[in-house]
Design an enzyme around this catalytic site. Structure first.
Site, PDB file in Angstrom:
ATOM      1  N   HIS A 190      27.038  25.449  54.636  1.00  0.00           N
ATOM      2  CA  HIS A 190      27.313  24.596  55.797  1.00  0.00           C
ATOM      3  C   HIS A 190      26.050  24.257  56.582  1.00  0.00           C
ATOM      4  O   HIS A 190      25.923  23.173  57.116  1.00  0.00           O
ATOM      5  CB  HIS A 190      28.383  25.226  56.676  1.00  0.00           C
ATOM      6  N   GLU A 432      40.729  19.808  47.578  1.00  0.00           N
ATOM      7  CA  GLU A 432      39.528  20.632  47.403  1.00  0.00           C
ATOM      8  C   GLU A 432      39.838  21.949  46.709  1.00  0.00           C
ATOM      9  O   GLU A 432      38.969  22.800  46.556  1.00  0.00           O
ATOM     10  CB  GLU A 432      38.825  20.857  48.751  1.00  0.00           C
ATOM     11  N   ASP A 456      34.181  22.186  48.085  1.00  0.00           N
ATOM     12  CA  ASP A 456      34.997  23.339  47.716  1.00  0.00           C
ATOM     13  C   ASP A 456      35.566  23.192  46.310  1.00  0.00           C
ATOM     14  O   ASP A 456      35.657  24.169  45.573  1.00  0.00           O
ATOM     15  CB  ASP A 456      36.136  23.523  48.730  1.00  0.00           C
ATOM     16  N   CYS A 503      34.842  12.717  50.486  1.00  0.00           N
ATOM     17  CA  CYS A 503      34.009  13.106  51.622  1.00  0.00           C
ATOM     18  C   CYS A 503      33.117  14.293  51.301  1.00  0.00           C
ATOM     19  O   CYS A 503      32.375  14.767  52.146  1.00  0.00           O
ATOM     20  CB  CYS A 503      34.866  13.401  52.846  1.00  0.00           C
TER      21      CYS A 503
HETATM   22  C1  PEP Z   1      34.480  19.806  51.043  1.00  0.00           C
HETATM   23  O1  PEP Z   1      34.896  20.932  50.787  1.00  0.00           O
HETATM   24  O2  PEP Z   1      34.046  19.004  50.181  1.00  0.00           O
HETATM   25  C2  PEP Z   1      34.424  19.322  52.438  1.00  0.00           C
HETATM   26  C3  PEP Z   1      34.162  18.073  52.706  1.00  0.00           C
HETATM   27  O3  PEP Z   1      34.648  20.208  53.434  1.00  0.00           O
HETATM   28  P1  PEP Z   1      33.658  21.366  53.931  1.00  0.00           P
HETATM   29  O4  PEP Z   1      32.313  21.097  53.336  1.00  0.00           O
HETATM   30  O5  PEP Z   1      33.682  21.303  55.411  1.00  0.00           O
HETATM   31  O6  PEP Z   1      34.315  22.598  53.382  1.00  0.00           O
HETATM   32 MG    MG Z   2      35.999  22.072  52.202  1.00  0.00          MG
END
Ligand code: PEP
Ligand code: MG
Length: 582
Positions: A190, A432, A456, A503
């Site tokens: 993150h 995901e 994910d 995304c």
């Molecule tokens: C993902 O898992 O691709 C996502 C967009 O969410 P995050 O990165 O916040 O887990």
């Molecule tokens: Mg995610």
């Protein structure tokens, strides 16, 4: 030269600012004179008292909100905090090592958690998370006492630390940070995502960075090559002078794209939206002319606080963001806690494998108060703006049916209070988790849209932890298994007539744009800093050729083969961000 992995592109130059206990504290390690040790111990005692008062307040609040068993955790933490042997060891460490109390706390707690981690007794091992929390609390109390709660960082500093937890990055004065260098983490952590969204160069996985680099060292951070130079020679400096100049001109070249639409060579226009983490990111989204916010991660609002944000606090920021973006659409994601995203005030049961334990919607459904508060804030914003709700970590239809039921209850409550909202607010599922991808056809009956979260999805498909540098080589977004799943989700969404966006971070890499278009994706949501690169790639693609590219890729055997195919078919600009002095 220290080697790591480039996780946010660009080059930065500046002075190192080494965090004494990077994942938890914002204070630099420093040496102290013998006469100052007493003062350091007094600081420790004051910090313990402050931390204890916080824990007591939290214990009350958590008992109210989450129940007594969850609140007991804080009782155990208070006992650990006031343990006299810890105090003795901190004193000894500060005296013998002549180090500041932050560094002493870090040393003592390192030894403490190491001894627990290797304990034969499972109960003791499970206490590691508690002890880590206590350490965080003491260190942030020390920071507050020094007036550093805002995470003040010297101007133009390069932050060096073992790891950057989202809760720490959230408190840093990010405008001053030129670059990040961390020992842990990888491209999909993150903190790496945050660095990219800020356009701040970052290199992760630099072994022993906090030992090899000292505060004040002059650094060059090359986020593209994934290397860090410590006090480099003149010849290297000159080499980078040239590179920085090249990067600037590439960036300039892309700038003309801001006002152009993301349309392929054969005339398909796609919405290009922005992923944001906080209100201020909407400025960057507007700067790059985003068609909307495709993913509003709401964790930030939670991680910068010491207690749950209220409905009004959440509403205020979301409403302001929606106002800024109006009339463009915004997709608000329900807070995705658990996994690596933990909050000190929201204790989760210890787990051997947090990514497979309580997180996302399954966690919220067990804490309906937290879920309802956030839904009320989302719904209130929906009264005047085109807002949708996105549900994280969906596993199957039950999750969505339960969410729908809670949304209905919250809508009834708001209606009874005379508060306006959109009764037909679209609800979408993050795809995901492999089970959701494989059953997308069934899920389509419960939702209005899908959003592919490849960050994910990749970790769960390939059994490779997204946060762990040791499994980084197995974490392959271009693996044919991932591509086949994406292909099947596109198919399911199309036949059910549901919108599908992507995304996950893989959408932000211009190299992938043709492949994703060829697989049938028609809506991209990427970090603001990645928008122009992706737009550039889209504008160089023909959908017909992209389909053929995807067809070939789906038949290949490995991620390396897919990557070679993409490289052979699309020249990509590698460098797309510059920071630091010239
Ligand atoms: C993902 O898992 O691709 C996502 C967009 O969410 P995050 O990165 O916040 O887990
Ligand atoms: Mg995610």
């Amino acid at each position: 030269m220290l080697k790591g992995t480039g996780v946010s592109t660009g080059v930065a130059r500046g002075m190192a600012y080494v965090l004494a206990d990077g994942s938890r504290s914002l204070a630099p390690q420093r040496r102290v004179g013998a006469a100052d040790v007493g003062g350091e111990l007094r600081r420790f005692d004051a910090a313990v008292a402050r931390a204890d008062a916080e824990l007591l307040a939290l214990q009350h609040e958590v008992r109210e909100r989450l129940g007594p068993s969850q609140a007991d955790i804080f009782e155990a933490q208070r006992l650990a905090l006031k343990d006299s042997s810890v105090r003795e060891r901190v004193l000894r460490s500060a005296t013998e090592g002549r180090i500041n109390v932050e560094a002493a706390v870090s040393e003592v707690f390192d030894a403490y958690t190491r001894s627990l981690e290797t304990a034969p007794d499972g109960h003791l091992r499970a206490r590691v998370a508690d002890i880590e929390d206590v350490r965080t609390r003491v260190l942030s109390a020390l920071a507050e006492e020094r007036g550093l709660s805002g995470g003040r960082v010297p101007d133009r500093a390069i932050v060096v630390s073992d790891e950057l937890l989202p809760s720490v990055t959230a408190r840093l004065e990010l405008d001053n940070v030129q670059a990040f260098v961390t020992e842990r983490g990888n491209r999909f952590s993150h903190s790496s995502i945050l660095a990219r969204s800020l356009g701040t160069p970052a290199v992760a996985g630099v072994a022993s960075a906090t030992r090899m680099i000292k505060t004040g060292d002059r650094l060059i951070v090359d986020g593209v090559a994934g290397v860090v130079f410590v006090n480099p020679e003149k010849s290297i400096e000159h080499e980078y002078d040239r590179l920085v100049a090249d990067l600037r001109s590439t960036k300039e070249e892309l700038r003309h794209l801001v006002d152009l639409s993301s349309v392929t060579l054969d005339g398909t226009t796609l919405p290009l939206l922005a992923n944001v983490n906080k209100f201020s990111d909407t400025e960057a989204a507007l700067l790059y002319n985003a068609d909307g916010i495709g993913l509003y991660r709401t964790e930030f609002t939670f991680s910068i606080r010491n207690t749950f944000p209220t409905e009004d606090e959440q509403y205020e920021f979301l409403e302001r963001a929606a106002e800024r973006m109006h009339p463009r659409k915004l997709v608000f994601r329900l807070v995705d806690l658990g996994g690596d995203k933990t909050l000190t005030y929201f204790p989760l049961p210890p787990s051997r494998n947090p990514s497979l334990a309580e997180r996302g919607i399954r966690l919220l459904l067990r804490h309906l108060g937290v879920l309802k508060t956030q839904l009320r804030a989302f719904l209130r914003v929906s009264a005047r703006h085109p807002v949708s709700i996105l549900v994280p970590v969906v596993v199957g239809v039950e999750d969505l049916r339960q969410v729908r039921e809670v949304v209905r209850q919250v809508q009834d409550e708001l209606a009874a209070e005379g508060k306006p909202f959109n009764p037909a607010i679209p609800i979408g599922a993050m795809i995901e988790v492999p089970s959701a991808a494989l059953t997308a056809r069934t899920l389509a009956k419960e939702v209005d849209f899908f959003s592919l979260g490849t960050n994910d999805l990749v970790q769960y498909v390939l059994a490779a932890d997204r946060e762990d540098e040791t499994s980084a080589s197995y974490y392959q977004p271009l693996h044919p298994a991932v591509l086949r799943l994406i292909d099947s989700v596109v198919d399911a969404a199309r036949s059910a007539g549901r919108d599908l966006a992507i995304c996950g971070e893989m959408a932000g890499d211009p190299l992938h744009a043709g492949l994703l278009l060829g697989l049938g994706l028609r809506e991209f949501s990427v970090a603001p800093g990645q928008m122009l690169g992706v737009k550039d790639a889209i504008r160089r693609t023909r959908v017909g050729e992209a389909r053929e590219l995807a067809r070939i890729a789906l038949e290949l055997g490995s991620a390396a083969e897919v990557e070679a195919l993409l490289n052979a078919n699309r020249p990509v600009r590698k460098y797309d961000s510059v920071s630091g002095e010239t």
